[in-house]
Design a protein around this motif. Sequence first.
Motif, PDB file in Angstrom:
ATOM      1  N   PRO A  48     -12.751 -80.105  88.742  1.00 14.04           N
ATOM      2  CA  PRO A  48     -14.175 -80.007  88.398  1.00 14.04           C
ATOM      3  C   PRO A  48     -14.428 -79.240  87.103  1.00 14.04           C
ATOM      4  O   PRO A  48     -15.316 -79.613  86.309  1.00 14.04           O
ATOM      5  N   ILE A  49     -13.655 -78.159  86.869  1.00 15.75           N
ATOM      6  CA  ILE A  49     -13.804 -77.423  85.609  1.00 15.75           C
ATOM      7  C   ILE A  49     -13.466 -78.329  84.433  1.00 15.75           C
ATOM      8  O   ILE A  49     -14.166 -78.351  83.414  1.00 15.75           O
ATOM      9  N   ALA A  50     -12.387 -79.085  84.571  1.00 14.75           N
ATOM     10  CA  ALA A  50     -11.983 -80.004  83.511  1.00 14.75           C
ATOM     11  C   ALA A  50     -13.051 -81.056  83.251  1.00 14.75           C
ATOM     12  O   ALA A  50     -13.316 -81.411  82.096  1.00 14.75           O
ATOM     13  N   THR A  51     -13.669 -81.566  84.318  1.00 12.36           N
ATOM     14  CA  THR A  51     -14.727 -82.568  84.161  1.00 12.36           C
ATOM     15  C   THR A  51     -15.910 -82.005  83.386  1.00 12.36           C
ATOM     16  O   THR A  51     -16.453 -82.662  82.481  1.00 12.36           O
ATOM     17  N   LEU A  52     -16.308 -80.785  83.721  1.00 13.53           N
ATOM     18  CA  LEU A  52     -17.438 -80.159  83.020  1.00 13.53           C
ATOM     19  C   LEU A  52     -17.110 -79.912  81.548  1.00 13.53           C
ATOM     20  O   LEU A  52     -17.935 -80.188  80.664  1.00 13.53           O
ATOM     21  N   LEU A  53     -15.905 -79.418  81.267  1.00 16.93           N
ATOM     22  CA  LEU A  53     -15.514 -79.160  79.882  1.00 16.93           C
ATOM     23  C   LEU A  53     -15.392 -80.458  79.091  1.00 16.93           C
ATOM     24  O   LEU A  53     -15.780 -80.516  77.914  1.00 16.93           O
ATOM     25  N   ALA A  54     -14.855 -81.499  79.737  1.00 17.82           N
ATOM     26  CA  ALA A  54     -14.722 -82.785  79.055  1.00 17.82           C
ATOM     27  C   ALA A  54     -16.078 -83.375  78.722  1.00 17.82           C
ATOM     28  O   ALA A  54     -16.266 -83.968  77.648  1.00 17.82           O
ATOM     29  N   ALA A  55     -17.051 -83.209  79.628  1.00 19.41           N
ATOM     30  CA  ALA A  55     -18.389 -83.743  79.379  1.00 19.41           C
ATOM     31  C   ALA A  55     -19.146 -82.912  78.351  1.00 19.41           C
ATOM     32  O   ALA A  55     -19.874 -83.448  77.513  1.00 19.41           O
ATOM     33  N   ALA A  56     -18.976 -81.582  78.388  1.00 15.65           N
ATOM     34  CA  ALA A  56     -19.734 -80.703  77.497  1.00 15.65           C
ATOM     35  C   ALA A  56     -19.106 -80.584  76.116  1.00 15.65           C
ATOM     36  O   ALA A  56     -19.832 -80.439  75.116  1.00 15.65           O
ATOM     37  N   ILE A  57     -17.768 -80.647  76.024  1.00 17.47           N
ATOM     38  CA  ILE A  57     -17.095 -80.430  74.735  1.00 17.47           C
ATOM     39  C   ILE A  57     -16.278 -81.661  74.358  1.00 17.47           C
ATOM     40  O   ILE A  57     -16.659 -82.444  73.502  1.00 17.47           O
ATOM     41  N   ALA A  58     -15.125 -81.834  74.988  1.00 20.93           N
ATOM     42  CA  ALA A  58     -14.243 -82.976  74.750  1.00 20.93           C
ATOM     43  C   ALA A  58     -13.179 -82.980  75.833  1.00 20.93           C
ATOM     44  O   ALA A  58     -12.921 -81.955  76.469  1.00 20.93           O
ATOM     45  N   TRP A  59     -12.552 -84.146  76.029  1.00 21.11           N
ATOM     46  CA  TRP A  59     -11.536 -84.213  77.082  1.00 21.11           C
ATOM     47  C   TRP A  59     -10.363 -83.291  76.771  1.00 21.11           C
ATOM     48  O   TRP A  59      -9.718 -82.785  77.683  1.00 21.11           O
ATOM     49  N   GLN A  60     -10.117 -83.046  75.471  1.00 20.85           N
ATOM     50  CA  GLN A  60      -9.034 -82.133  75.101  1.00 20.85           C
ATOM     51  C   GLN A  60      -9.275 -80.727  75.639  1.00 20.85           C
ATOM     52  O   GLN A  60      -8.334 -80.046  76.071  1.00 20.85           O
ATOM     53  N   ALA A  61     -10.535 -80.299  75.646  1.00 22.94           N
ATOM     54  CA  ALA A  61     -10.863 -78.977  76.190  1.00 22.94           C
ATOM     55  C   ALA A  61     -10.652 -78.951  77.703  1.00 22.94           C
ATOM     56  O   ALA A  61     -10.213 -77.942  78.270  1.00 22.94           O
ATOM     57  N   GLY A  62     -10.955 -80.056  78.358  1.00 22.49           N
ATOM     58  CA  GLY A  62     -10.783 -80.126  79.801  1.00 22.49           C
ATOM     59  C   GLY A  62      -9.341 -80.036  80.249  1.00 22.49           C
ATOM     60  O   GLY A  62      -9.063 -79.646  81.380  1.00 22.49           O
ATOM     61  N   LEU A  63      -8.415 -80.407  79.364  1.00 21.86           N
ATOM     62  CA  LEU A  63      -6.997 -80.327  79.700  1.00 21.86           C
ATOM     63  C   LEU A  63      -6.320 -79.104  79.087  1.00 21.86           C
ATOM     64  O   LEU A  63      -5.490 -78.452  79.714  1.00 21.86           O
ATOM     65  N   GLY A  64      -6.694 -78.774  77.865  1.00 25.27           N
ATOM     66  CA  GLY A  64      -5.989 -77.728  77.125  1.00 25.27           C
ATOM     67  C   GLY A  64      -6.268 -76.308  77.576  1.00 25.27           C
ATOM     68  O   GLY A  64      -5.460 -75.404  77.300  1.00 25.27           O
ATOM     69  N   PHE A  65      -7.363 -76.078  78.291  1.00 20.58           N
ATOM     70  CA  PHE A  65      -7.705 -74.698  78.664  1.00 20.58           C
ATOM     71  C   PHE A  65      -6.686 -74.082  79.617  1.00 20.58           C
ATOM     72  O   PHE A  65      -6.623 -72.854  79.771  1.00 20.58           O
ATOM     73  N   VAL A  66      -5.862 -74.917  80.263  1.00 20.70           N
ATOM     74  CA  VAL A  66      -4.918 -74.407  81.247  1.00 20.70           C
ATOM     75  C   VAL A  66      -3.654 -73.838  80.595  1.00 20.70           C
ATOM     76  O   VAL A  66      -2.963 -73.011  81.198  1.00 20.70           O
ATOM     77  N   ALA A  67      -3.331 -74.264  79.367  1.00 17.83           N
ATOM     78  CA  ALA A  67      -2.063 -73.891  78.743  1.00 17.83           C
ATOM     79  C   ALA A  67      -1.836 -72.378  78.685  1.00 17.83           C
ATOM     80  O   ALA A  67      -0.769 -71.897  79.102  1.00 17.83           O
ATOM     81  N   PRO A  68      -2.778 -71.571  78.189  1.00 20.40           N
ATOM     82  CA  PRO A  68      -2.524 -70.118  78.167  1.00 20.40           C
ATOM     83  C   PRO A  68      -2.397 -69.512  79.555  1.00 20.40           C
ATOM     84  O   PRO A  68      -1.647 -68.542  79.751  1.00 20.40           O
ATOM     85  N   LEU A  69      -3.096 -70.067  80.539  1.00 23.27           N
ATOM     86  CA  LEU A  69      -2.973 -69.573  81.908  1.00 23.27           C
ATOM     87  C   LEU A  69      -1.571 -69.818  82.453  1.00 23.27           C
ATOM     88  O   LEU A  69      -1.008 -68.976  83.174  1.00 23.27           O
TER      89      LEU A  69
END
Length: 429
Positions: A162-183
Amino acid sequence: MTFLSLLRQEVSGLWGGGKGIALVAVAVGWGLLNGTRMIYPVIIPHLEDAYGLSLAVSGLLVTVLWFFAAIGQLPGGMLADRYSEGKLMAVGTAVVALALGVIVSSSSALALFLATALWGLGHSLYPIARITFLSNLYPGRLGSALGVTMATGDIGQTVLPPIATLLAAAIAWQAGLGFVAPLLLLAGLAVLATSVTTATRSSRPERDTAEAAGRSDADATAEGDSSSQSLSDLLDVVAELRRPAMGLMTGILFLYMFIWQSFTAFYPTYLTRTKEISPTTASVLFGFFFAVGVLVKPAAGAAYDRIGMRIALISILTPAVAGFLLLPFVDSVWLLVGITALISTMLGTGAVTQSYLADSFSKEMQGSGLGVVRTVSASLAAAGPVIFGVIGDYGYFDQGYIALAVIMAVVIALTFWMPSETDAAAAPR
């Protein structure tokens, strides 16, 4: 003994002796890895638009992820038998983070597929190392410990899509996937730090000796011995799998993985296209599927420890058959919540089957044995998403889910055919 007393007993057994911190670190890493993998299904529509993919090709992308996550588990299991599980798990999370960086920074379809393969290989280093690490950390309580880590995997799969879906809709699909890398990088460091502080390796001097030999001047001799031992271990594993109980359990695991991968690859897409539900609601329902697993997996692991494999497995698979059969005939969102909960009971299967397999192999070949079983079953099951994608392209999603119900019924039948000595402790070696 009351339920609360049993719960306190389980929590005390898992947390006591300073082992709880290591369990939490491993579980968090597993949750992030699994949650990240489940982001792909919810961003498939974005990938279709960005790269012009069909459902079949999108399914192939998911198949690539699952296939490479499967074939890497055999070498990953062998490495887990000889070297530090903590280091293996940390390297795995780092490789996945690197692959995500490539995916979100490239516009090439070829790079998308190659980085997805690298993602799968990185993921493959974690599962077997996690199981062998927990097996030594919690002798006699593996089912419960494995159930806890599997439950945190479902927490990740519940929260991250769900977080990825919101980020992909609000910013871009890259944000919906890439935010996990540093975690993932932080989780890998935590696993490495906590695994060093545990005393599990002190009970495995043969592995320490092997590592010391690898650092000595006699590298060539040590490597030759290691290669010979690896071949011997592999032959021993094949011999173990010839036993009827082990062969049937491997078949059960394969069919379960085929169903699970086929279902998860396209459930959000099915909800949006066939049921005409909004992407946000579909991602929440998809997350709810894994949320139920947070409760089911620890319960399934504890049931395996207390009542054995057969009853536990049949109890968690039967509701899923009903859910798959009813799914094509339900359109109400609230009824779909109930159907999703029924299907999600199957998530407890892994805690039972993998605990059984881990307990059935000797300690010396546990990692290699699990690696062979998971590699064979998961690599074959990886065909599920692309097959289901083709079915979806031709407009037969509903019939596909009925087919999954039939396959699940076959799994239940195989469980009834398991030999009477189904408890791992009684399995002959």
